[in-house]
Design an enzyme around this catalytic site. Sequence first.
Site, short mmCIF file in Angstrom:
data_model
loop_
_atom_site.label_atom_id
_atom_site.label_comp_id
_atom_site.label_asym_id
_atom_site.label_seq_id
_atom_site.Cartn_x
_atom_site.Cartn_y
_atom_site.Cartn_z
N TYR A 194 -0.29 -16.04 38.63
CA TYR A 194 -0.71 -15.75 37.25
C TYR A 194 -0.89 -17.05 36.49
CZ TYR A 194 0.69 -11.25 38.90
OH TYR A 194 0.81 -10.13 39.65
N ALA A 239 11.33 -23.56 22.20
CA ALA A 239 12.51 -23.72 21.37
C ALA A 239 13.81 -23.34 22.07
CB ALA A 239 12.34 -22.89 20.09
N ARG A 240 13.81 -22.20 22.74
CA ARG A 240 15.07 -21.65 23.24
C ARG A 240 15.56 -22.29 24.54
NH1 ARG A 240 12.50 -15.80 24.72
NH2 ARG A 240 10.98 -16.45 26.27
N GLU A 261 10.82 -26.80 35.71
CA GLU A 261 11.65 -25.70 35.21
C GLU A 261 13.06 -25.93 35.74
OE1 GLU A 261 10.67 -23.42 33.14
OE2 GLU A 261 8.49 -23.22 33.39
ZN LIG Z 1 9.13 -23.41 28.61
#
Ligand SMILES: [Zn+2]
Length: 439
Positions: A374, A194-195, A397
Site C-alpha cells: 500500500y 506527533a504521537r 520505524e
Molecule cells: Zn510516523
Amino acid sequence: MLVILGCLCILVQLAQGHPSPKVTYDGHKVLKILHHTQDDYRKLLRMELQFGLDFWKLPKHVNDSMYVRVGPQHYDSFVKQLTGLNTVFSTLIEDVQDLLDSQSSPSVGQTIHESRRAASALSSGMVLNTYHRYVAINNYLDDLTQLVLPRGVTATVQSIGTSEENRDVKLIKISSPTGLAAKRGIFIDGGIHAREWVSPATVIYTIEQLAFNPKYDVGINTLLERYDVFLVPVVNPDGYEYSHTNERMWRKNRKINTGSSCVGVDLNRNFPFQWAPAIGGSTNPCFDTFSGDSPGSEAETANIVNFLRQNGQNIDAYLTVHSYGQMWLYPWGFTSALPADYLDLDSAALSAVTAIRNTHNKRYDIGSSTNVLYAAAGGSDDFAKGDTGIKYAYTIELRDVGRYGFALPTSEIIPTAEEFVAGLTALADNIYTRETGKK
Ligand SMILES: [Zn+2]
C-alpha cells in the site's frame, strides 16, 4: 461586573488558545485485523470517520494485519461490521488508557540539565530515558552549544523556520575537527508525527552520543571523521506539544484548515514530490492522513524542504525517524517501482539492520516498494531522494511491533536508541566505503 469579568476571562482564554480538556482513552481497544480482499481493505479505511477509527498500523504486504484503535462507544457496531466482512480479528490492547497510566508520567517542564553539576565530562547531564517537552528539548540543544565537548567536537544550532503556531524549529549540527577536511553530511529528523514520542527521544540520544561519545564507540568517532551530522529532533513541534497537553494519540500538525472544523495536516503526505492524496493520503481534513491543500503547503514541511534543497547536494543520507513497526524503509513510497540504484540502498540498509540485530537482538525488516503493498505519496524520504538527489533516503520505524505501539514505555527508550545508533554507524560506514571506494 463579576459576570463581565468572567466572560472576559473566557474570551482571553479562547484568544490564547486555552487548552480544551485532555482526551482520555478509557476503554479504547486496539484490534488486530486481517482482511482478505482489496475491497474489504478499502471498506475498512472508509470507516475511519463513521467509527472514529485510528489506524495504528496498515498492512505492509499480503497477509499482513492492520492495527486499529476504536473507542467503547463505537466498539459493538464496528465489530458487527467486521463480522460482516471477510476478516479475522483479535484484541491486541485491551485498554489504551490503562497502558498509558501504567507508565511513568512524562516530565512536564523538567530541566534536562538538572544534574549538570554532577555530570561528567562525557555527558550533558541530560535525562535520556524520558519523553521531554519541546521547550526542554530546545534548551538542551542551546545548552550543548555552550559546552566544551570532548575531542574538540562542536555543536551549532540554527533555526530552520517556524511552525504553523510559530514555534521555532531547530537544527543542530555536530562536527569533529579530525578526519576529512571537507565532509559530506548525514541528515536525521524526528517527530514528523506527533504521537511517535520515541522518535524525538531517539534523536536526542543520538545527539548526546555524537557530542560526548560516552561509551568510547569507535564507530561514532569514525562517522564524525567522515561526516557532519545535521539533526532536527522535532519537525512538528505543535503536534508534539498537543500530544502532551491534549490528545496523546495526535498525529498531524495543528494547521487550522479553512472550510473545515477538523485540524491538522499529515506532514508525511505533504512533501512536494509526486504529491498525490489519492495514493495513501486523503483530501478530507478530518482524516488522519489528510495530505494538505497543496504540495508542501505546511510550514513544517517547507522548513525541511528548504534546508534539503539548499544542502542536499552535500548530503549522502537522509534518515527520518518514526515509530512503530521495526522497519528500515527506502523509496519509493508513491509507486511500487524501485529507484534505479535500489541495490545500493538495500545493501546499506542490510548493514544497518544487522547492526541493530547484534545490539539487542531486535529484528528490523528492510522494506522496499516491492513488499510495500500500500503506497503512500508525499513522504519526506521520497522528497529527499527524488527532489534533492540525496541517494540514501530512509524512513526508519522504531520499536515496537504492536505490544505497546505509540504508548511505548520510557523503559524502552534507551535500548531503542542504542540499536538505532548502532544502525546509523553501520549504515554510514557502508555508504562511505561504497561511495568513496575507501575503507
Ligand atoms: Zn510516523
